[in-house]
Design an enzyme around this catalytic site. Structure first.
Site, PDB file in Angstrom:
ATOM      1  N   VAL A   1      -3.651  18.798   8.579  1.00 43.12           N
ATOM      2  CA  VAL A   1      -3.836  20.099   9.229  1.00 43.12           C
ATOM      3  C   VAL A   1      -5.329  20.383   9.367  1.00 43.12           C
ATOM      4  O   VAL A   1      -6.115  20.081   8.477  1.00 43.12           O
ATOM      5  CB  VAL A   1      -3.172  21.224   8.382  1.00 43.12           C
ATOM      6  CG1 VAL A   1      -3.430  22.583   8.994  1.00 43.12           C
ATOM      7  CG2 VAL A   1      -1.676  21.002   8.242  1.00 43.12           C
ATOM      8  N   LYS A   2      -5.650  20.976  10.512  1.00 41.48           N
ATOM      9  CA  LYS A   2      -7.044  21.403  10.721  1.00 41.48           C
ATOM     10  C   LYS A   2      -7.073  22.922  10.775  1.00 41.48           C
ATOM     11  O   LYS A   2      -6.297  23.543  11.513  1.00 41.48           O
ATOM     12  CB  LYS A   2      -7.533  20.820  12.043  1.00 41.48           C
ATOM     13  CG  LYS A   2      -8.838  21.377  12.538  1.00 41.48           C
ATOM     14  CD  LYS A   2      -9.256  20.636  13.774  1.00 41.48           C
ATOM     15  CE  LYS A   2     -10.410  21.297  14.457  1.00 41.48           C
ATOM     16  NZ  LYS A   2     -10.891  20.490  15.560  1.00 41.48           N
ATOM     17  N   THR A   3      -7.970  23.520  10.001  1.00 29.48           N
ATOM     18  CA  THR A   3      -8.047  24.973   9.996  1.00 29.48           C
ATOM     19  C   THR A   3      -9.507  25.393   9.857  1.00 29.48           C
ATOM     20  O   THR A   3     -10.414  24.585  10.066  1.00 29.48           O
ATOM     21  CB  THR A   3      -7.152  25.556   8.877  1.00 29.48           C
ATOM     22  OG1 THR A   3      -7.006  26.948   9.080  1.00 29.48           O
ATOM     23  CG2 THR A   3      -7.706  25.298   7.470  1.00 29.48           C
TER      24      THR A   3
END
Ligand code: R5P
Length: 263
Positions: free
Chosen positions: A171-173
């Protein structure tokens, strides 16, 4: 996990469990972003220092030589533009077959939790994971933040957890206060976006804070390619992510490389 999927993910996230991803996918909704006017010119000098390259298929085909060994993370969602009133109005834009033809190591899609098209983007993530699992292609979920959303641990934690629950492999956040909570509540690796261009030392601090609070690394774009010295900057980011360098040391490295370059 399927061996092929695992192998692809291991090409992106290195043996130290860290990664420096170079994001140059901005044009998918921003058009010719500053620093990416001629993508090939920007990408080529940075490529040797990137653990993976995140971009669209159009830029991959036109601007990256096919003999590269750098893993490709292909953005496969889009359909909006900076002029759209509703940025969450995205869909899947690339078939898994084309992603495989392009020999990518992962595919990436944005989800817009709390926005108008939340439902569609989250269901699209699940569909993409089904396809990825079928062929052994990992899926990166990008937790896009609508204009009105607050980037705090509660909201970003919600986004990351939903992405992981839908089956995203990483996941990229965004980095935020109490970031360790976001990481703790997300059972898959979390990487951070760099966000808008800031002074180099601030961007290095962001990378340092993120990895020291549990991020697997960065998927950084503008703070690298919009730097006065992009190669020096990506090397300094690498020092933080892969060598646990402190901010001051990484900044010294940046300044030293900059000086050498300007000789
Ligand atoms: C945004 O949706 C894109 O995936 C960008 O590539 C991403 O946010 C990373 O770029 P930056 O470090 O410039 O924020």
């Amino acid at each position: 996990m399927c061996w092929g999927l695992d192998n692809r993910l291991n090409r992106i996230i290195k043996q130290d469990n860290r990664t420096v991803m170079l994001a140059v996918d901005h044009g998918y909704f921003l058009g010719p972003t500053t620093g990416l006017e001629v993508p090939k010119k920007t990408i080529e000098p940075l490529l040797p220092y990137a653990d993976s390259l995140m971009l669209t298929r159009g830029i991959l085909r036109t601007s990256v030589d096919s003999d590269t060994s750098v893993p490709i993370v292909l953005r496969v969602s889009g359909g909006n533009s900076i002029l759209s009133k509703e940025l969450s109005d995205e869909d899947i834009t690339v078939s898994m077959e084309d992603a495989i033809r392009l020999n990518v190591s992962a595919v990436a899609l944005s989800i817009y939790v709390g926005s108008k098209y939340e439902h569609r983007t989250i269901v699209n993530l699940s569909k993409l994971v089904d396809e990825g699992e079928k062929y052994g292609i990992p899926v990166l979920a990008v937790t896009a933040v609508g204009r009105e959303m607050v980037r705090d641990a509660k909201y970003l934690g919600l986004c990351c957890r939903i992405a992981a629950e839908m089956g995203a492999h990483f996941v990229k956040t965004y980095y935020c206060e109490d970031f360790e909570k976001v990481v703790k509540n997300c059972p898959v690796p979390v990487v951070i976006a760099g966000g808008k261009k800031t002074p180099e030392k601030d961007a290095l601090k962001l990378a340092f804070d993120a990895v020291s609070h549990g991020a697997t690394g960065v998927d950084m774009g503008r703070n690298i390619f919009q730097s006065e010295n992009p190669v020096a900057m990506i090397k300094a980011v690498r020092a933080i992510v892969h060598e646990n360098a402190f901010v001051d040391d990484a900044y010294e490295l940046f300044k030293g490389l900059e000086k050498e370059q300007n000789k």
